[in-house]
Motif scaffolding. Sequence first.
Motif: not given
Length: 289
Positions: A190-199, A259-271
């Motif tokens: 499960e990778l992540v893109v830099l834009d989502d990490l920075v968000r 990543t349920d908690e990180s997404e709930a807190q930060l709303g970054y998984q847009r990609t």
Amino acid sequence: MADILITGGAGNFGRTLATALDAQGHALRLLDLPACDFGFADQLQNGRVFRGDIMDPAALAAPLDGVDLIFHLAAILPPASEADRDRTFRINVDGTRTLLQAAQASGAAPGVVFASSISVYGDTSGRAERITPGDPVNPNDIYAASKVEAERVLAESGLPWVNLRISAIAIPEFLDPPEPWPFQPDQRIELVVLDDLVRAMVALVDKKQAFGKTLIIAGGPTWQITGREYVTRWGEIMEIPEDEMSYLDRPGWLNWYDTDESEAQLGYQRTTLDDFWGQLKQAVNEALA
Ligand SMILES: NC(=O)c1ccc[n+]([C@@H]2O[C@H](COP(=O)([O-])OP(=O)(O)OC[C@H]3O[C@@H](n4cnc5c(N)ncnc54)[C@H](O)[C@@H]3O)[C@@H](O)[C@H]2O)c1
């Protein structure tokens, strides 16, 4: 608006984070080694460059003066980290300690966002469930061991902290494949893109609730596939057959994450993963045009 220091500010994450924070109107200090290229910083509205070493207390006083928040990204990464354990621990662990002690001594008590890594979990290939932030660490290389130690230094610093265990980054660019891919064909990744990490990082500036937590940053459910599924699709877009690429001969660090908690807190998984394949196709078309 906050006064923010980014260590490793000329690195891959640092440059993108600096640009995103600058666009939000924050005042930035970028600290990195003297030899680094800071050319991108000329475009920032409000960014000051500091050339220095996190292991040198004298170089830390000015960038730390009056700072509200530190993004601590400076580190040595694989493969360089695996060449010399003492050097890696000096930079990644002692450097973190020197930085946080100087921050404590400055009297400003800034918050600290630490860029750790999912590598701290080691080989989790035997696990049936997703990896959760509270799972035990089990480092199996020098880099991961240094991140575990640096996390301990962070937790004991007395400063408000957030610990981000970040997955590997997927890059939507026309590139040669890694030799080998850092996982096995049947491994869950499960990778992540830099834009989502920075968000996620930008969202932390105003998220006092996230402090004191360890969060995993990864792409989310659409990114949960096997190594072979990823490489096959990547190869279709790049026109490289899967059997012309190679995989690790042992399990790599990656797995599927909670990543349920990180997404709930930060709303970054847009990609989504499909968005990423679209970006990659576009990058290939532009490179070949
Ligand atoms: N790249 C990834 O896939 C990934 C994944 C998870 C976590 N991370 C973590 O994120 C952070 C940033 O990674 P990146 O990909 O931008 O790496 P990078 O190598 O591009 O950036 C790291 C920066 O730290 C600087 N640095 C190294 N030693 C220093 C020192 N002693 N003093 C001051 N600066 C120093 C380097 O010059 C470099 O610019 C690192 O802490 C890394 O461990 C990266």
